[in-house]
Motif scaffolding. Structure first.
Motif, short mmCIF file in Angstrom:
data_model
loop_
_atom_site.label_atom_id
_atom_site.label_comp_id
_atom_site.label_asym_id
_atom_site.label_seq_id
_atom_site.Cartn_x
_atom_site.Cartn_y
_atom_site.Cartn_z
N ASN A 229 18.08 22.56 -58.22
CA ASN A 229 18.48 21.55 -59.21
C ASN A 229 18.11 21.96 -60.63
O ASN A 229 18.83 21.69 -61.58
CB ASN A 229 17.83 20.21 -58.88
CG ASN A 229 18.39 19.59 -57.62
OD1 ASN A 229 19.55 19.83 -57.26
ND2 ASN A 229 17.59 18.80 -56.92
N LEU A 230 16.95 22.64 -60.76
CA LEU A 230 16.47 23.02 -62.08
C LEU A 230 17.19 24.25 -62.64
O LEU A 230 17.42 24.35 -63.85
CB LEU A 230 14.95 23.31 -62.03
CG LEU A 230 14.02 22.11 -61.85
CD1 LEU A 230 12.60 22.58 -61.60
CD2 LEU A 230 14.07 21.19 -63.07
N THR A 231 17.56 25.18 -61.75
CA THR A 231 18.09 26.46 -62.21
C THR A 231 19.59 26.63 -61.98
O THR A 231 20.23 27.48 -62.61
CB THR A 231 17.37 27.63 -61.51
OG1 THR A 231 17.65 27.57 -60.10
CG2 THR A 231 15.87 27.55 -61.72
N GLY A 232 20.14 25.86 -61.04
CA GLY A 232 21.55 26.03 -60.71
C GLY A 232 21.82 27.15 -59.73
O GLY A 232 22.97 27.42 -59.38
N LEU A 233 20.75 27.82 -59.27
CA LEU A 233 20.92 28.91 -58.30
C LEU A 233 21.21 28.35 -56.92
O LEU A 233 20.93 27.19 -56.62
CB LEU A 233 19.64 29.76 -58.25
CG LEU A 233 19.30 30.55 -59.52
CD1 LEU A 233 17.94 31.23 -59.37
CD2 LEU A 233 20.38 31.61 -59.81
N SER A 234 21.75 29.18 -56.05
CA SER A 234 22.06 28.79 -54.68
C SER A 234 20.77 28.44 -53.93
O SER A 234 19.79 29.20 -53.98
CB SER A 234 22.78 29.92 -53.96
OG SER A 234 22.74 29.75 -52.57
N LYS A 235 20.79 27.32 -53.22
CA LYS A 235 19.61 26.93 -52.43
C LYS A 235 19.33 27.95 -51.34
O LYS A 235 18.17 28.27 -51.06
CB LYS A 235 19.83 25.54 -51.82
CG LYS A 235 18.61 25.01 -51.07
CD LYS A 235 18.83 23.59 -50.57
CE LYS A 235 17.62 23.09 -49.81
NZ LYS A 235 17.79 21.70 -49.35
N THR A 236 20.40 28.50 -50.74
CA THR A 236 20.22 29.52 -49.68
C THR A 236 19.52 30.75 -50.24
O THR A 236 18.62 31.31 -49.60
CB THR A 236 21.58 29.91 -49.09
OG1 THR A 236 22.23 28.75 -48.57
CG2 THR A 236 21.41 30.94 -47.99
N LEU A 237 19.91 31.17 -51.44
CA LEU A 237 19.26 32.31 -52.09
C LEU A 237 17.79 32.03 -52.35
O LEU A 237 16.93 32.89 -52.09
CB LEU A 237 19.96 32.63 -53.40
CG LEU A 237 19.31 33.72 -54.29
CD1 LEU A 237 19.31 35.06 -53.57
CD2 LEU A 237 20.02 33.81 -55.64
N LEU A 238 17.50 30.84 -52.85
CA LEU A 238 16.12 30.47 -53.15
C LEU A 238 15.27 30.37 -51.89
O LEU A 238 14.10 30.77 -51.88
CB LEU A 238 16.09 29.15 -53.92
CG LEU A 238 16.63 29.23 -55.35
CD1 LEU A 238 16.89 27.84 -55.92
CD2 LEU A 238 15.65 29.99 -56.25
N VAL A 239 15.86 29.86 -50.81
CA VAL A 239 15.15 29.83 -49.52
C VAL A 239 14.77 31.24 -49.11
O VAL A 239 13.63 31.50 -48.69
CB VAL A 239 16.01 29.16 -48.43
CG1 VAL A 239 15.44 29.44 -47.03
CG2 VAL A 239 16.09 27.65 -48.66
N GLY A 240 15.71 32.18 -49.25
CA GLY A 240 15.43 33.57 -48.90
C GLY A 240 14.32 34.17 -49.75
O GLY A 240 13.44 34.87 -49.23
N MET A 241 14.33 33.87 -51.04
CA MET A 241 13.29 34.41 -51.94
C MET A 241 11.92 33.84 -51.59
O MET A 241 10.92 34.58 -51.58
CB MET A 241 13.66 34.06 -53.39
CG MET A 241 14.90 34.79 -53.91
SD MET A 241 15.48 34.17 -55.51
CE MET A 241 14.08 34.60 -56.56
N ILE A 242 11.86 32.54 -51.30
CA ILE A 242 10.58 31.92 -50.95
C ILE A 242 10.06 32.48 -49.64
O ILE A 242 8.85 32.75 -49.50
CB ILE A 242 10.73 30.38 -50.87
CG1 ILE A 242 11.00 29.81 -52.27
CG2 ILE A 242 9.46 29.74 -50.29
CD1 ILE A 242 11.35 28.33 -52.28
N ILE A 243 10.94 32.69 -48.67
CA ILE A 243 10.51 33.23 -47.37
C ILE A 243 9.98 34.65 -47.53
O ILE A 243 8.98 35.03 -46.90
CB ILE A 243 11.66 33.17 -46.36
CG1 ILE A 243 11.87 31.72 -45.91
CG2 ILE A 243 11.37 34.06 -45.15
CD1 ILE A 243 13.04 31.51 -44.98
N ILE A 244 10.61 35.45 -48.38
CA ILE A 244 10.11 36.81 -48.64
C ILE A 244 8.70 36.75 -49.24
O ILE A 244 7.80 37.51 -48.84
CB ILE A 244 11.06 37.58 -49.57
CG1 ILE A 244 12.37 37.91 -48.84
CG2 ILE A 244 10.41 38.87 -50.08
CD1 ILE A 244 13.45 38.48 -49.72
N TYR A 245 8.51 35.81 -50.20
CA TYR A 245 7.17 35.65 -50.77
C TYR A 245 6.18 35.23 -49.69
O TYR A 245 5.05 35.75 -49.62
CB TYR A 245 7.19 34.62 -51.90
CG TYR A 245 5.81 34.09 -52.22
CD1 TYR A 245 4.89 34.88 -52.92
CD2 TYR A 245 5.39 32.84 -51.77
CE1 TYR A 245 3.61 34.44 -53.17
CE2 TYR A 245 4.11 32.38 -52.02
CZ TYR A 245 3.21 33.18 -52.71
OH TYR A 245 1.94 32.74 -52.94
#
Length: 473
Positions: A152-168
């Motif tokens: 919501n804050l960045t406009g990026l894909s939620k699926t992409l963000l889920v992937g980034m968080i899981i990698i972290y």
């Protein structure tokens, strides 16, 4: 406002007075080498300074709990202050202290193994499964929540963000504790404390009226205090999730005398944050009716944003939202790390080798990724109950330890009995439970708590007899 200031003062005094009493009952011994020293492996067992560990432990156990839970608990009015203060001093901080110190005494082992030592193999097996399931649920939910907010804050894909968080999360789970967690957690922990202090000062400085103590139930829907308040405010009063986190830092403590500052102290700090947010929520919206209306129109995230932006300005609002994103992430990563260690302890797989960490972490994250596709709306309702049930089990284990050592078990057995009554009464009458009448559920909860206490006291009597026989022999 007098009640609010007095509550904070009592919490601080509780650390110095009751915290010291609990430490004396436990009986610290700085001559004993802690696991961080005797088992140093450069991965999980790494000696660190106590201020650094304190901030890591504080953020591990806090997350959004003392904010969101306190906001929801504020619906009952100032009675929430009493639960936060006395629950924290006499139950939560004691629970956290013993979960950390018993782990230290047992080679930094996970809480499921500690429970097994004192309550038996059946309890250990149950706790192993219970802990891993709970930790994976925490980790997965703390992937989806932050990803949604960031989208919501960045406009990026939620699926992409889920992937980034899981990698972290994967990196935080397998890397040595001082490489990632040890570096960023102290910064976020300090930020959470600073933000809370800013909110507290802002509420007082801008003249908001913080209600004084009353035992009246001010909940707009008339939801009874018992047992619902004691389940709603978990972090900030007592939380079983903390017991899964304490062993992480138990593996880094350099000497036993640091335990009170780290484990008991971080719980008191969390209680102060819960007090501040409960007071701010009651005062800012003009009472529980206004708070309830705001919660209905956006949830606790909106409450945090409105209070922070108004009291701390635009920068405060940005910091608050970053906190709402960062706090769950920093609980999610340690949830997966704790799950790895629980499984490693259960199968006796040493974690010095990187591949051994991946052997456990990869299947864990495969399950986690699959679960992100499921709606947790119903399942997650059980978290609060299971969280407090876990705390109850840990307190009974700590009470048993004290009995075996011939020490004052009341500091653990009394809160264990109380939490037995609370968790039983709650699951019997809650919507996600058996939906039974409150009058029946509360009576059953109290009776079962007394039955547990009676069984425990029989164990105490038997243990005392054995001690006398050994003394005579």
């Amino acid at each position: 406002m007098f009640t609010f200031i007095l509550s904070i003062a009592i919490l601080i005094l509780g650390y110095f007075l009751y915290g010291k009493f609990v430490e004396n009952v436990f009986g610290i011994d700085n001559e004993k080498a802690t696991p961080a020293i005797s088992m140093e492996d450069g991965v999980d067992y790494i000696p660190m300074s106590w201020p650094r560990i304190f901030l890591i432990q504080f953020l591990n156990i806090a997350g959004l709990g003392p904010i969101y839970g306190a906001i929801a608990g504020a619906l009952w009015g100032p009675a929430a202050f009493l639960w936060i203060v006395f629950g924290c001093i006499f139950a939560g901080a004691v629970h956290d202290y013993f979960s950390g110190m018993l782990s230290i005494r047992h080679k930094g082992t996970s809480i499921s193994e500690v429970v097994g030592i004192y309550l038996g193999d059946t309890a250990k097996t149950v706790m192993r499964v219970f802990s891993v399931v709970l930790l994976v649920l925490v980790g997965v939910v703390f992937v989806m929540g932050p990803a949604g907010l960031l989208a919501n804050l960045t406009g990026l894909s939620k699926t992409l963000l889920v992937g980034m968080i899981i990698i972290y999360y994967l990196l935080a789970t397998v890397l040595p504790v001082d490489k990632l967690i040890g570096k960023i957690y102290p910064i976020f922990g300090a930020s959470l404390l600073i933000m809370a202090v800013g909110i507290g000062v802002g509420i007082i400085a801008k003249g908001y009226t913080i209600p004084e103590i009353t035992l009246s139930n001010l909940h707009p829907k008339g939801t009874p205090l018992f047992p619902f308040l004691f389940i709603t405010i978990a972090c900030g009063a007592i939380s079983g999730f903390h017991a899964t986190q304490s062993p992480l830092m138990a593996r880094c403590v350099r000497k036993e005398s640091e335990g009170r500052r780290i484990f008991y102290g971080s719980m008191i700090a969390e209680g102060i944050i819960a007090l501040i947010w409960a007071a701010a929520s009651m005062a800012f919206f003009g009472g529980t009716e206004g708070l309830a209306a705001t919660l209905a129109n956006g949830g606790p995230g909106v409450v945090v944003n409105e209070i922070s932006t108004t009291l701390l300005g635009a920068i405060g609002g940005i910091l608050a939202m970053l906190g709402v994103v960062a706090c769950p992430i920093t609980s999610g990563d340690t949830a997966f790390r704790s799950a790895r260690l629980v499984i490693a302890d259960a199968i006796n797989l040493k974690q010095e080798k990187t591949m051994n960490r991946f052997y456990i972490a990869i299947p864990l994250f495969a399950v986690g990724v699959a679960l992100t596709r499921i709606d947790f709306g119903i399942v997650w309702r059980y978290f609060s109950w299971s969280n407090q049930t876990l705390a109850m089990i840990v307190l009974w284990a700590a009470a048993t330890y004290l009995v075996q050592k011939g020490k004052n078990h009341w500091i653990c057995s009394i809160p264990a009995t109380f939490m037995t009554g609370v968790t039983t009464a709650y699951i019997l009458q809650a919507k996600e439970g058996f939906k039974l009448a409150a009058s029946f559920s509360n009576i059953v909860g109290i009776v079962l708590a007394l039955v547990f206490f009676g069984m425990f006291m029989r164990k105490v009597k038997k243990e005392n007899k054995n001690m006398k026989k050994e003394h005579v022999a």
